[in-house]
Design a protein around this motif. Structure first.
Motif, short mmCIF file in Angstrom:
data_model
loop_
_atom_site.label_atom_id
_atom_site.label_comp_id
_atom_site.label_asym_id
_atom_site.label_seq_id
_atom_site.Cartn_x
_atom_site.Cartn_y
_atom_site.Cartn_z
N TRP A 131 49.33 51.99 45.01
CA TRP A 131 49.10 51.38 43.70
C TRP A 131 50.30 51.59 42.77
O TRP A 131 50.18 52.28 41.76
CB TRP A 131 47.83 51.96 43.06
CG TRP A 131 46.63 51.88 43.92
CD1 TRP A 131 45.96 52.90 44.50
CD2 TRP A 131 45.96 50.68 44.32
NE1 TRP A 131 44.90 52.42 45.23
CE2 TRP A 131 44.88 51.06 45.14
CE3 TRP A 131 46.15 49.32 44.07
CZ2 TRP A 131 43.99 50.14 45.71
CZ3 TRP A 131 45.28 48.41 44.63
CH2 TRP A 131 44.22 48.82 45.44
N GLU A 157 41.70 45.31 42.59
CA GLU A 157 41.50 44.21 43.52
C GLU A 157 42.37 43.01 43.15
O GLU A 157 42.75 42.22 44.03
CB GLU A 157 40.02 43.79 43.55
CG GLU A 157 39.14 44.81 44.24
CD GLU A 157 37.67 44.50 44.12
OE1 GLU A 157 37.30 43.42 43.61
OE2 GLU A 157 36.86 45.34 44.53
N LEU A 158 42.69 42.86 41.87
CA LEU A 158 43.53 41.74 41.42
C LEU A 158 44.98 41.91 41.84
O LEU A 158 45.73 40.96 41.89
CB LEU A 158 43.47 41.60 39.89
CG LEU A 158 42.12 41.24 39.30
CD1 LEU A 158 42.21 41.26 37.77
CD2 LEU A 158 41.68 39.87 39.78
N ARG A 159 45.35 43.13 42.05
CA ARG A 159 46.71 43.50 42.42
C ARG A 159 47.66 42.42 42.12
O ARG A 159 48.60 41.98 42.32
CB ARG A 159 46.77 43.90 43.87
CG ARG A 159 47.55 45.17 44.06
CD ARG A 159 48.02 45.27 45.46
NE ARG A 159 47.12 45.96 46.32
CZ ARG A 159 47.49 46.97 47.06
NH1 ARG A 159 48.69 47.42 47.00
NH2 ARG A 159 46.66 47.53 47.86
N ARG A 171 48.99 49.84 34.16
CA ARG A 171 48.24 48.59 34.30
C ARG A 171 46.75 48.79 34.03
O ARG A 171 46.12 48.00 33.34
CB ARG A 171 48.45 48.02 35.69
CG ARG A 171 48.01 46.57 35.78
CD ARG A 171 48.27 46.02 37.13
NE ARG A 171 47.42 46.78 38.05
CZ ARG A 171 47.44 46.70 39.34
NH1 ARG A 171 48.28 45.90 39.92
NH2 ARG A 171 46.65 47.39 40.10
N LYS A 209 38.28 49.38 39.47
CA LYS A 209 38.25 48.80 40.80
C LYS A 209 38.56 47.31 40.77
O LYS A 209 39.30 46.80 41.62
CB LYS A 209 36.90 49.06 41.46
CG LYS A 209 36.71 50.52 41.82
CD LYS A 209 35.30 50.87 42.21
CE LYS A 209 34.95 50.34 43.58
NZ LYS A 209 33.70 50.92 44.10
N ASN A 210 38.00 46.60 39.79
CA ASN A 210 38.27 45.17 39.68
C ASN A 210 39.74 44.89 39.43
O ASN A 210 40.31 43.96 40.00
CB ASN A 210 37.42 44.54 38.56
CG ASN A 210 35.95 44.42 38.94
OD1 ASN A 210 35.60 44.44 40.11
ND2 ASN A 210 35.10 44.36 37.93
N GLN A 211 40.36 45.69 38.59
CA GLN A 211 41.78 45.50 38.30
C GLN A 211 42.64 45.77 39.54
O GLN A 211 43.61 45.09 39.78
CB GLN A 211 42.23 46.41 37.15
CG GLN A 211 41.84 45.89 35.80
CD GLN A 211 42.43 44.53 35.53
OE1 GLN A 211 43.62 44.28 35.72
NE2 GLN A 211 41.58 43.59 35.12
N ALA A 230 44.48 47.34 31.00
CA ALA A 230 43.32 46.51 31.34
C ALA A 230 42.05 47.01 30.66
O ALA A 230 41.13 46.22 30.40
CB ALA A 230 43.13 46.50 32.86
#
Length: 140
Positions: free
Chosen positions: A63, A138-140, A69, A134-136, A73
């Motif tokens: 990461w 996943e957006l990578r 980031r 976790k959602n952020q 977010a």
């Protein structure tokens, strides 16, 4: 004088406060456990964590840039997270001071993030923060 009274009242609740913060850390750990490359910082090998603040560490290979980031977010949700503390040897006032460096403080500063962990948070609040993280990712 009033501040002393407030402090004395809080001291009587200290075990309850520490325990709630430990539970909050465990909820973060449970919610983020299935995400590779994230470590919820636990008890040190020599003792028991005092419950002050929950911190996580992102593996920079998995990461890169995640602490900044994720912090950014969370802001639109009015959720405050902070970088881990800047090591003393990196602060201008101590630039000339003698230091013994191992790289641990530098790594934690670069890879770590302090998460909200106040005792007023419900388990649902903690799960919401973890879900946004976790959602952020996943957006990578």
């Amino acid at each position: 004088m009033a501040w002393a009274a407030i402090g004395r009242a809080q001291l009587s609740r200290l075990p309850e406060i520490v325990e709630r913060r430990r539970v909050i850390r465990e909820v973060y750990h449970s919610e983020l456990a299935d995400t590779d490359g994230i470590e919820v910082m636990g008890d040190p090998p020599w003792g028991r964590w005092n419950g002050w603040i929950t911190t996580i560490r992102f593996d920079p290979r998995t990461w890169p840039g995640a602490p900044a980031r994720i912090r950014e977010a969370l802001e639109p949700y009015n959720i405050e997270a902070r970088p881990m503390w800047k090591p003393m040897h990196q602060q201008p006032v101590f630039a000339g001071a003698a230091s013994e460096l191992t790289g641990v403080a530098d790594a934690l500063f670069a890879e770590g993030l302090c998460l909200p962990s106040g005792t007023g948070m419900s388990d649902g609040d903690v799960m919401r923060v973890a879900a946004i993280i976790k959602n952020q990712l996943e957006l990578r």
